[in-house]
Design an enzyme around this catalytic site. Structure first.
Site, PDB file in Angstrom:
ATOM      1  N   CYS A   2       4.541  24.881  14.303  1.00 19.34           N
ATOM      2  CA  CYS A   2       5.935  25.034  13.882  1.00 19.34           C
ATOM      3  C   CYS A   2       6.797  24.456  14.992  1.00 19.34           C
ATOM      4  CB  CYS A   2       6.393  26.488  13.668  1.00 19.34           C
ATOM      5  SG  CYS A   2       5.423  27.381  12.458  1.00 19.34           S
ATOM      6  N   ARG A  27       5.295  18.818  14.276  1.00 22.67           N
ATOM      7  CA  ARG A  27       4.712  20.121  14.596  1.00 22.67           C
ATOM      8  C   ARG A  27       4.403  20.944  13.344  1.00 22.67           C
ATOM      9  NH1 ARG A  27       4.899  21.720  19.700  1.00 22.67           N
ATOM     10  NH2 ARG A  27       4.735  23.892  19.058  1.00 22.67           N
ATOM     11  N   TRP A  76       4.494  25.208   9.828  1.00 24.04           N
ATOM     12  CA  TRP A  76       3.109  24.896   9.450  1.00 24.04           C
ATOM     13  C   TRP A  76       2.469  26.243   9.152  1.00 24.04           C
ATOM     14  CZ3 TRP A  76      -1.850  25.617  11.911  1.00 24.04           C
ATOM     15  CH2 TRP A  76      -2.878  24.852  11.339  1.00 24.04           C
ATOM     16  N   ASN A 102       7.487  30.500  16.482  1.00 25.49           N
ATOM     17  CA  ASN A 102       6.300  29.638  16.511  1.00 25.49           C
ATOM     18  C   ASN A 102       5.199  30.452  17.167  1.00 25.49           C
ATOM     19  OD1 ASN A 102       4.419  27.557  16.816  1.00 25.49           O
ATOM     20  ND2 ASN A 102       5.339  26.879  18.734  1.00 25.49           N
ATOM     21  N   GLY A 103       4.067  30.627  16.479  1.00 28.21           N
ATOM     22  CA  GLY A 103       2.968  31.420  17.041  1.00 28.21           C
ATOM     23  C   GLY A 103       2.425  32.374  15.996  1.00 28.21           C
ATOM     24  N   GLU A 486     -15.279   9.277  16.562  1.00 31.59           N
ATOM     25  CA  GLU A 486     -13.826   9.181  16.634  1.00 31.59           C
ATOM     26  C   GLU A 486     -13.281   8.263  15.530  1.00 31.59           C
ATOM     27  OE1 GLU A 486     -11.458  10.677  17.760  1.00 31.59           O
ATOM     28  OE2 GLU A 486      -9.776   9.304  17.816  1.00 31.59           O
ATOM     29  N   LYS A 490     -10.641   9.234  12.503  1.00 26.55           N
ATOM     30  CA  LYS A 490      -9.381   8.518  12.249  1.00 26.55           C
ATOM     31  C   LYS A 490      -9.253   8.216  10.762  1.00 26.55           C
ATOM     32  CE  LYS A 490      -7.462   9.191  15.035  1.00 26.55           C
ATOM     33  NZ  LYS A 490      -8.036   9.916  16.104  1.00 26.55           N
ATOM     34  N   GLU A 493      -8.755  11.541   8.574  1.00 29.28           N
ATOM     35  CA  GLU A 493      -7.530  12.333   8.660  1.00 29.28           C
ATOM     36  C   GLU A 493      -6.316  11.629   8.073  1.00 29.28           C
ATOM     37  OE1 GLU A 493      -6.325  13.507  12.660  1.00 29.28           O
ATOM     38  OE2 GLU A 493      -7.128  11.665  13.491  1.00 29.28           O
ATOM     39  N   HIS A 509     -33.542   9.939   9.088  1.00 27.28           N
ATOM     40  CA  HIS A 509     -33.953  11.343   8.957  1.00 27.28           C
ATOM     41  C   HIS A 509     -33.183  12.065   7.855  1.00 27.28           C
ATOM     42  CE1 HIS A 509     -36.520  10.967  12.429  1.00 27.28           C
ATOM     43  NE2 HIS A 509     -35.523  10.421  13.111  1.00 27.28           N
ATOM     44  N   LYS A 608       0.247  18.262  14.537  1.00 25.82           N
ATOM     45  CA  LYS A 608      -0.049  17.584  15.788  1.00 25.82           C
ATOM     46  C   LYS A 608      -0.684  18.494  16.821  1.00 25.82           C
ATOM     47  CE  LYS A 608      -0.031  14.190  18.683  1.00 25.82           C
ATOM     48  NZ  LYS A 608      -1.170  13.251  18.503  1.00 25.82           N
TER      49      LYS A 608
HETATM   50  C1  AGP Z   1      -7.013  13.714  16.223  1.00 23.34           C
HETATM   51  O1  AGP Z   1      -6.420  12.586  15.726  1.00 23.34           O
HETATM   52  C2  AGP Z   1      -6.292  14.994  16.024  1.00 23.34           C
HETATM   53  N1  AGP Z   1      -4.921  14.923  16.278  1.00 23.34           N
HETATM   54  C3  AGP Z   1      -6.982  16.200  16.646  1.00 23.34           C
HETATM   55  O2  AGP Z   1      -8.358  16.103  16.489  1.00 23.34           O
HETATM   56  C4  AGP Z   1      -6.667  16.501  18.132  1.00 23.34           C
HETATM   57  O3  AGP Z   1      -7.303  15.573  18.961  1.00 23.34           O
HETATM   58  C5  AGP Z   1      -7.126  17.934  18.451  1.00 23.34           C
HETATM   59  O4  AGP Z   1      -6.410  18.831  17.634  1.00 23.34           O
HETATM   60  C6  AGP Z   1      -6.929  18.288  19.890  1.00 23.34           C
HETATM   61  O5  AGP Z   1      -5.585  18.249  20.263  1.00 23.34           O
HETATM   62  P1  AGP Z   1      -5.167  18.238  21.776  1.00 23.34           P
HETATM   63  O6  AGP Z   1      -5.703  16.992  22.395  1.00 23.34           O
HETATM   64  O7  AGP Z   1      -3.666  18.272  21.754  1.00 23.34           O
HETATM   65  O8  AGP Z   1      -5.754  19.455  22.426  1.00 23.34           O
END
Ligand code: AGP
Length: 613
Positions: A2, A27, A76, A102-103, A486, A490, A493, A509, A608
């Site tokens: 949030c 956020r 969020w 937020n929290g 990775e 990408k 997501e 396997h 994020k």
């Molecule tokens: C990846 O594209 C994501 N945004 C996610 O996996 C991210 O790397 C993960 O949530 C960790 O976030 P941080 O690096 O802010 O701790």
């Protein structure tokens, strides 16, 4: 997660907090709301809407120019679905107190039951709403807003950054934080609060980063900082030196593309000040550790989530090869509950872009409790993880706005390579020649990445051919396997396509059964030591009709007749190839998502910074 914003001063309150909120939509973006204690009549006006901020904005025609202390929130969802009643601000039954949060309030169920038994009526399913009723109850008893908020905060457990405005006390905001981020922006005759610095940058460059347990009273004339029990505290403001443009899209259609393009600069910035004239690595942030201390750690553990975890996987291999010591890498959400083998002999690296990821922060605290020495690799200056570590080596990526991490990842890799070399040099495990060779190759990486970005048109071509496919595999061996993970993340997501990464040798396997015509198999093949083995795996895929996309060095031709498509990257030292080979994968994911019309910067269901477990 949030985002929260607040403003007191002569500008129209509603317009100002909404403009600030636009910089925080990364956020959370499933609902939004605003409250203003209107100047003149002192009436509290609250507007909330499910959906993105634009939906709320479309309902603010009558409120844009309303003056008065204002707060706003983009949500969020955690407790309670993304509905209008669950959107913040939450408000007291008489409508005179509004609160944003937020929290997560962990004991909200007990508190809610208690308040309901006393006759309070709840309008939402959220954990947050208990707080506004607690403040209201205390205000009815004490008649003073500041004391009422303090009393309410003593009753809640969990994580919060909150802001409160009220028609009981006009031109005043209160805020407090524990475990969720909150900053203050200091102006002339006006003041601001927000979850993150970009929200205040267009108004002021003077910022205070609040710490856990801080409480602030904010009026146009100034801010008064205390701890939760009322003791005076001082936090030094600092000047934000970022260019405002760096936090905006800068002409690109999406933050993601802008951030991909920023990678050469971010890599160069991350190297800056960390290399000596004699081409050796020097990390000032690690100077506090003696040679004996660093050599004395029997065990190295790397902990992170998501993309940062993938950077940790690369670092594990790099550190082990250089240091000849076991290095473990753990997903933070697993680490904490695994009774980890961590002691005073453990050097623990915590990797996080935001520095606020709840799982990672909890893992840090657990490792610290067990006696480990914590070195973090963080992008956001002053974040919780940075502050709670024994030492923090910042990546210099600048603000990363797109949910999908790009420039943070490559700069995490850069810092981890530097740390590996620093440790190896300290332990005298590197010849001068090898050390200088690595340094020269690190310095060459920004240009290598620039050249991949310069070839984006080739990737565009490929993306157009692949955008209608639905099953993607990513294969690699060694460092390429970490990159495959990775790369698959990408694509998943931002394009919502099914993508799986495998160590290429694992294919036979089980997953090989899934390969058939129409399946896309992206094969990273940059590692000379295992190239022949990789080639065999690629032939296994081709024989089953899978479409092979090879990612190879530009001077590599052994895949020319087997692969259906090839993406070539500059040849670099194999250990360092992840920084370069991920770039065409980021571009491919971006371009496929663009072809599919996806919401690239704000993928569905994601946010994020994941500040809840
Ligand atoms: C990846 O594209 C994501 N945004 C996610 O996996 C991210 O790397 C993960 O949530 C960790 O976030 P941080 O690096 O802010 O701790």
């Amino acid at each position: 997660m949030c985002g929260i914003t607040g403003y007191v001063g002569p500008r129209p309150g509603v317009r100002t907090v909404i403009e600030m909120l636009r910089r925080l939509e990364y956020r959370g973006y499933d609902s939004a709301g605003v409250a203003v204690a209107a100047q003149g009549d002192g009436d509290m006006r609250i507007v909330k809407a499910a959906g993105k901020l634009a939906v709320l904005e479309s309902q603010l025609q009558d409120h844009w120019e309303t003056h008065g202390a204002a707060i706003a929130h983009t949500r969020w969802a955690t407790h309670g679905g993304p509905t209008t009643p669950n959107a913040h601000p939450h408000f007291s039954q008489d409508g005179k107190i509004a609160l944003i949060h937020n929290g997560i309030i962990e004991n909200y169920q007990e508190l809610r039951a208690e308040l309901v038994s006393e006759g309070f009526v709840f309008a939402s399913e959220t954990d947050t709403e208990v707080m506004v009723h607690l403040v209201d109850r205390a205000f009815q008893k004490l008649g003073d807003m500041e004391t009422a908020i303090r009393e309410a905060l003593t009753l809640v457990t969990g994580a919060y950054s909150i802001a409160v405005c009220s028609s009981h006390e006009l031109e005043t905001l209160y805020c407090a934080k524990t475990a969720s981020p909150l900053i203050l922006g200091l102006g002339e005759g006006e003041n601001f609060l927000a979850s993150d610095i970009p929200a205040v940058m267009r108004y002021t460059r003077s910022v205070i980063v609040l710490e856990d347990g801080d409480f602030a009273k904010i009026t146009p004339a100034g801010v008064t900082l205390t701890n939760l029990t009322g003791g005076a505290i001082h936090r030094e403001p600092f000047a934000v030196t970022w260019d405002e443009q760096t936090a905006e899209k800068g002409g690109f259609p999406h933050f993601m593309l802008k951030e991909i393009h920023e990678q050469p600069r971010a890599l160069a910035d991350t190297l800056r000040g960390r290399l000596t004239d004699s081409e050796r690595v020097f990390i000032p942030e690690l100077e506090g550790f003696t040679k004996e201390q660093l050599a004395g750690f029997s065990h190295i553990h790397i902990v992170a989530c998501g993309t940062a975890y993938h950077a940790g996987m690369v670092a594990k291999r790099f550190f082990e090869n250089l240091l000849r010591r076991p290095v473990e890498v753990s997903v933070a959400s697993e680490f904490r509950y695994a009774d980890p083998l961590v002691s005073q002999q453990t050097l623990c690296f915590i990797v996080s872009q935001s520095g606020e990821t709840a799982d990672t922060l909890a893992a840090l605290r657990e490792a610290k409790r067990l006696g480990a020495t914590i070195v973090s690799v963080v992008n956001v200056v002053g974040s919780s993880i940075a502050r709670e570590s024994h030492a923090c080596v910042y990546t210099q990526a600048g603000p990363e706005i797109c949910v999908a991490s790009t420039k943070a990842y490559v700069t995490q890799l850069m810092v981890l390579y530097l740390i590996g070399l620093h440790l190896a040099a300290t332990e005298e495990r590197l010849t001068d020649e090898l050390h200088q060779g690595f340094v020269r190759d690190l310095v060459a990486l920004p240009d290598a990445v620039e050249s991949v970005i310069g070839n984006a048109l080739l990737v565009e071509d490929l993306a157009a051919k692949l955008a209608d496919r639905s099953v993607f595999f990513y294969l690699g061996r060694g460092y390429d396997y970490a990159v495959a993970l990775e790369a698959a993340l990408k694509l998943k997501e931002i394009s919502y396509l099914h993508a799986e990464a495998y160590a290429a040798g694992e294919l036979k396997h089980g997953p090989l059964a899934l390969i058939e015509p129409g399946v896309i198999v992206i094969c990273l093949a940059t590692q000379p030591a295992v190239f022949d083995k990789m080639l065999s795996n690629i032939k296994e895929v081709a024989a089953r009709g899978g479409t092979v996309v090879g990612v190879v060095y530009e001077n590599e031709h052994r895949l020319d007749t087997t692969a259906d498509h090839l993406l070539r990257i500059p040849a670099v030292r194999p250990e360092l190839s992840p920084i370069v080979s991920i770039v065409p994968m980021q571009l491919l994911a971006y371009l496929v998502a663009q072809q599919r019309g996806c919401d690239i910067d704000m993928p569905r269901n994601l946010a994020k910074s994941v500040t809840v477990e």
